[in-house]
Scaffold this motif. Structure first.
Motif, PDB file in Angstrom:
ATOM      1  N   GLU A 177       3.996   6.317   0.014  1.00  0.00           N
ATOM      2  CA  GLU A 177       2.897   6.526   0.957  1.00  0.00           C
ATOM      3  C   GLU A 177       3.397   7.184   2.222  1.00  0.00           C
ATOM      4  OE1 GLU A 177       2.218   5.022   3.924  1.00  0.00           O
ATOM      5  OE2 GLU A 177       0.076   5.380   4.166  1.00  0.00           O
TER       6      GLU A 177
ATOM      7  N   GLY B  39       2.519  10.976   0.805  1.00  0.00           N
ATOM      8  CA  GLY B  39       1.105  10.987   1.150  1.00  0.00           C
ATOM      9  C   GLY B  39       0.236  10.034   0.367  1.00  0.00           C
ATOM     10  N   ARG B  40       0.736   9.472  -0.717  1.00  0.00           N
ATOM     11  CA  ARG B  40      -0.091   8.557  -1.494  1.00  0.00           C
ATOM     12  C   ARG B  40       0.805   7.495  -2.093  1.00  0.00           C
ATOM     13  NH1 ARG B  40       3.031   9.055  -4.836  1.00  0.00           N
ATOM     14  NH2 ARG B  40       3.252  10.495  -6.561  1.00  0.00           N
ATOM     15  N   TYR B  41       0.278   6.269  -2.299  1.00  0.00           N
ATOM     16  CA  TYR B  41       1.159   5.212  -2.790  1.00  0.00           C
ATOM     17  C   TYR B  41       1.354   5.289  -4.298  1.00  0.00           C
ATOM     18  CZ  TYR B  41      -3.339   2.992  -3.747  1.00  0.00           C
ATOM     19  OH  TYR B  41      -4.602   2.727  -4.176  1.00  0.00           O
ATOM     20  N   TRP B  42       0.493   5.992  -5.016  1.00  0.00           N
ATOM     21  CA  TRP B  42       0.685   6.093  -6.464  1.00  0.00           C
ATOM     22  C   TRP B  42       0.075   7.400  -6.933  1.00  0.00           C
ATOM     23  CZ3 TRP B  42       3.686   2.817  -9.085  1.00  0.00           C
ATOM     24  CH2 TRP B  42       3.743   2.970 -10.452  1.00  0.00           C
TER      25      TRP B  42
END
Lengths: 337, 689
Positions: free
Chosen positions: A265, A269-272
């Protein structure tokens, strides 16, 4: 800061020495295995194998009959076996010390934590597996000679790490320069090492189980892998070792995946994002969860659960080698490309 | 033009064909009796001895193309067989012509005869080394130089040398390593990323998906219809996890009820024969059974206990501990459901916008049309986005380590919040996004934008004309792009070419870059003049010119130039184009995920629940206390009330039978049991605290 070439070379040499020491330990374990257990030992005689266990608690009868294993069992140990065993453990501990020094030196040489590419990661996994083995050894001293079966894949892994996977000491790419590397990669590598120990215990469990089935049927096994079973601890001990290591390693691995998501993250930019490595780590997680479920389910305890463990480990190996080397994704920090 | 070509080998004939196609008048001179050069048939014989190609690999696309262009039906003239290298002693290997190339190469290597394990491993290491270099090497390197590091003698002599001599018809010490690596890449290792085994996915790489469909026309249609090229959006995948979660909820809810009941109810009755339990012991204690029971209950702090009285003055104590295990188990599974809810929230209401900002140029606000690409969640319609603007990218910089690798990327931005917020400054770095107003701003890429000044002959012109160029080589940041001068009055100009941060001339005379550090910037441009075709309403890429305009003659290339900063090129009509230098650009990504915090908390609960469910063990302890016959007592007065504070009656004794079991993972319960028994045996009074 430039990489300290002298320390890096010293680290590589010490890595080689640790492989040599582990190989010596392997030979010594083989010696203990070969020279030990001459003559009948109570728990491996065919009559004992047929005794049904009264020690299975909880609802539902266990699906497999196995010999109950009291904590302290008389073992026949010849003096040579004892000597070999002590030498083996000493060599293992020494090899571990040298390997940890090699990792430390690598870290000092590159001014960062020493797990930034596949070579270093494999080294940490090997060290974690050896530490897990030594911890198991403290609690169950009679499984010392099983170090032979564990050190064999570890030596292979370290050998591959030093040859095929090797990457020279270099700084990390900017995306990896974060304190999360000490959290995420550490826990994943420790979890992997612990699962390696579980895998070895599971394979031995299956061998022993096959041997016990043959003996129960009155046949003496003659084919190679099964004959090993005569000198292995009873299935209960092996099964418990496999389960306990997974029970310890699974939360560690879960935490490692979650730490990776938190880091992703901040970095991506994103956790998954279903990056190939993320996906396969998740698959491995699910299969190990399936193993824990299987072991608690009446019809799946024993051999079936052991097979699930093997599949789980296979996904882990796939994740480690193939995903890093063949498939491209955000996780391509192997150092190979 | 009249052209003379000396030598009718492959090179000469290929040049002759291309020159003839280009419309020139070609004469070929050849000293030998027949064409072919080193690949010709034997002069003296009737042509029966063919010294031609030792091998013609499928990867020789140009050779095959040349053959087709002179009318040879390649499929019929050539016999396609697996690449086979065999020796008289039976050693060798064979490579299948079809199928995923990496798999075929791996299989060929593993099945090779006459090579030991060390040889095979060294061949793998060598191949890996080539792949790592991208199948490239310095131009002057020979194949012998290429092999100095890796392979064993056997691999060198029996694997590489035959391939080199067969493919290049030159000994290893003289053959060009660059050509050899190109042949290896195209023939044995497939395209850059040989992963035919795994299906490419549209969201990750749509180009690869199209390529895969083109390569495997047969069953790709079935795979596509079944959703295999976007598995995570496929209905069967969704069905799998939805059904799993439904079954999970269906399991958790009844167990929750059962656990609640278990926590509220008393431990079960004590079994008759405690010695049958896995852990059992017995000892004698002073005092009546009631007193012993009371004392034991005090010592069993932390356990849930219930004391029951049975016939004959027997007192039983049942104790149970470890309810946290099931609690942890339920927390873990429930947290998984909550986590899925959080993921769903993010997917529905989250969004991701990407935009390229150049230094010194205006930025954007958080609105859908201003982004270069915008990926919304299913329920995001573009309204109600967080009010937030990135006013500008002030500066982009890279810190380099002494050995030239990048250490950190830094983007200095100015941003403002709300409708008329004050301007604030921040530095974006990798691993350090900006977190504001519920969105997160990330730095995800960077590159260069060369700047030009165009001066028309009448004195008018444009200064600081620039456009971002996209990096083609991630290591040296050699970039490609187009700068377009979109005058409303034709003719328009476009400068299309490459930019190198550290310029050098490659062996082919083309501009190349030696390093991503912009120490010696240079451009190589082709200048086009005419109608760029932007007025007809159809979209075109900002990075290239529309080739159709070139094809119809509306756009013509009028000059080419290689420039360093300060240098200019003057066109035939007097227009002067000066290369001023470069700016840097950075790609900024704005992400919003409303479910993220929920997922984080759920993940924490998952780990906590997991730890509890695996570490805590549910165990039960049973005490059966029977009065022991003492020498002095005739009867034991059981009707006497239990008096906790009373001194234990010295004359009364009891026999305590203890049994225990762990409901899961019996292993280490033995030690705990022994410890508890020791505690129970302890005659000293329990301190009340």
């Amino acid at each position: 800061m430039p990489v300290n070439a002298g320390l890096a070379t010293l680290s590589d040499h010490m890595f080689t020495w640790s492989i040599i020491l582990y190989s010596l330990a392997l030979v010594a374990y083989c010696g203990e295995y070969a020279f030990g257990r001459r003559g009948k030992v109570a728990s491996t005689s065919p009559e004992q194998v047929l005794v049904a266990a009264g020690a299975a608690p909880g609802p539902g009868a266990p699906a497999v009959k196995s010999v109950s294993a009291p904590p302290k069992r008389p073992r026949v140990r010849t003096p040579q076996a004892e000597r070999f065993g002590r030498v083996a453990v000493a060599a293992t501990v020494l090899g571990l010390a040298v390997q940890l020094t090699s990792l430390t030196l690598r870290g000092i040489a590159t001014h960062r934590v020493p797990w930034g590419n596949m070579y270093e990661f494999a080294s940490v996994v090997g060290a974690a597996a050896v530490i897990a083995y030594l911890v198991v050894l403290i609690r169950l001293p009679q499984v010392r000679y099983l170090g032979m079966f564990l050190l064999f894949p570890i030596v292979v892994l370290l050998f591959l790490a030093g040859t095929v996977l090797y990457a020279p000491a270099a700084p990390l790419v900017p995306a990896l320069r974060s304190y999360w590397i000490a959290i995420h990669v550490t826990t994943i590598s420790i979890g992997t090492g612990i699962f390696l120990v579980s895998f070895v215990a599971t394979v031995l469990y299956l061998v022993r189980r096959r041997w016990e089935i043959s003996v129960e049927a009155g046949r003496t096994p003659t084919r190679f892998p099964v004959t090993l079973g005569s000198r292995l601890p009873v299935t209960d001990v092996l099964d418990r070792m496999a389960y306990r290591t997974v029970a310890f390693g699974f939360p560690v691995y879960t935490f490692g995946i979650i730490a990776g998501a938190i880091w992703a993250e901040a970095a991506w930019g994103r956790y998954w994002g279903w990056d190939p490595k993320e996906t396969w780590a998740f698959i491995t997680w699910v299969v190990y969860a399936a193993y824990l479920h299987a072991r608690a389910t009446a019809g799946w305890r024993g051999t079936a659960a052991a097979r699930v463990n093997i599949v789980a480990f296979a996904t882990m190996i796939f994740n480690f080698f193939i995903i890093n080397m063949v498939v491209s994704g955000l996780h391509s920090y192997a150092g190979l490309t | 033009m009249r052209m003379a070509i000396v030598g009718a080998g492959w090179a000469g004939l290929a040049a002759a064909v291309r020159a003839t196609e280009a419309g020139h008048d070609v004469t070929v001179f050849e000293a030998a009796g027949m064409p072919g050069g080193r690949a010709r048939s034997d002069d003296a014989s009737d042509g029966a001895t063919d010294n031609g190609q030792h091998i013609l690999l499928g990867g020789y696309t140009c050779t095959l193309g040349l053959m087709r262009s002179v009318g040879v039906d390649v499929e019929r003239a050539l016999l396609r067989v697996p690449l086979r290298v065999t020796y008289a002693d039976g050693a060798g290997f064979a490579l299948a012509p079809t199928g995923p190339r990496l798999l075929a190469a791996a299989r060929a290597l593993l099945g090779a005869r006459g090579f030991g394990l060390v040889d095979k491993l060294s061949a793998i290491a060598m191949a890996r080394d080539w792949r790592r270099r991208g199948f490239r090497c310095p131009p002057s390197m020979t194949v012998a130089d290429l092999l100095h590091r890796a392979p064993t003698e056997l691999v060198r002599r029996r694997l590489v040398e035959p391939l080199c001599v067969a493919a290049l018809n030159t000994p290893m010490a003289e053959a060009s390593a660059g050509v050899f690596l190109a042949v290896m890449r195209d023939s044995l290792f497939g395209a850059r990323d040989a992963s035919d085994l795994l299906l490419p996915q549209r969201p990750l790489n749509p180009t690869k998906v199209d390529q895969y469909i083109a390569d495997h026309p047969g069953w790709s249609k079935i795979l596509d219809a079944a959703g295999f090229f976007d598995v995570f959006a496929a209905p069967w995948f969704a069905a799998t996890y939805l059904l799993l979660f439904i079954s999970l909820i269906g399991c958790v809810v009844p167990r929750l009820k059962a656990h609640g009941t278990a926590m509220l109810s008393a431990p079960p009755a004590v079994p008759r024969r405690l010695e049958r339990l896995p852990s059992a012991d017995s000892f004698s204690a002073g005092g009546t059974p009631e007193q012993v029971a009371a004392g034991s209950v005090r010592r069993l702090r932390g356990w849930k206990t219930v004391t029951r009285v049975e016939d004959g003055g027997v007192v039983t104590v049942a104790a149970e501990k470890g309810y946290l295990r099931e609690t942890g188990n339920l927390v873990f599974h429930a947290a998984l459901v909550v986590l899925l809810v959080g993921v769903a929230l993010g997917k529905l209401w989250g969004y991701q916008g990407t935009v390229l900002l150049t230094e010194g140029q205006p930025g954007i606000c958080n609105a859908v049309p201003l982004y270069d690409s915008f990926r919304p969640g299913k329920l995001v319609d573009g309204s109600g986005l967080a009010p937030f603007c990135i006013d500008s990218l002030d500066k982009f910089s890279v810190d380099y380590d002494p050995d030239g690798t990048p250490a950190q990327f830094r983007a200095d931005i100015t941003y403002s919040l709300g409708e008329n917020g004050a301007a604030r400054k921040d530095v974006l770095e990798v691993n350090h996004p900006l977190r504001v107003e519920g969105v997160r701003v990330y730095l995800v890429g960077h590159g260069f934008a060369p700047r030009f000044t165009v001066t028309k002959p009448d004195g008018t012109g444009v200064k600081n004309l620039s456009a971002p160029f996209l990096p083609q080589d991630p290591r040296t940041l050699l970039s490609e792009g187009t700068v377009k001068l979109l005058d409303t009055v034709k003719p328009q100009l476009a400068l299309y070419g490459t930019f190198a941060p550290f310029a050098a001339l490659g062996p082919d005379g083309k501009l190349t870059s030696l390093s991503p550090q912009p120490g010696n910037p240079g451009v190589a441009i082709q200048i086009y003049r005419g109608d760029l075709g932007v007025d007809d309403g159809a979209p075109q890429s900002v990075y290239t010119i529309d080739q159709r305009q070139v094809a119809i003659g509306a756009l013509k290339q009028v000059a080419t130039a290689q420039l360093i900063p300060g240098k200019a090129v003057t066109l035939d009509d007097g227009t002067k184009i000066t290369f001023d230098g470069y700016s840097q650009w950075a790609t900024i990504q704005v992400n919003h995920d409303p479910g993220q915090t929920l997922v984080l908390w759920a993940a924490g609960a998952v780990v906590l629940g997991l730890l509890l469910s695996l570490a805590v063990r549910r165990r039960r302890l049973f005490l059966r206390i029977t009065p022991a016959p003492t020498p002095n007592s005739e009867t034991v007065d059981n009707s006497a009330p239990v008096d906790d504070g009373a001194r234990p009656d010295r004359d009364a004794r009891s026999v305590v039978a203890v049994g225990g079991l762990a409901r899961t993972d019996a292993g280490s319960f033995g030690t705990e049991f022994a410890r508890v028994v020791e505690q129970l045996r302890d005659p000293s009074p329990v301190r009340k605290d």
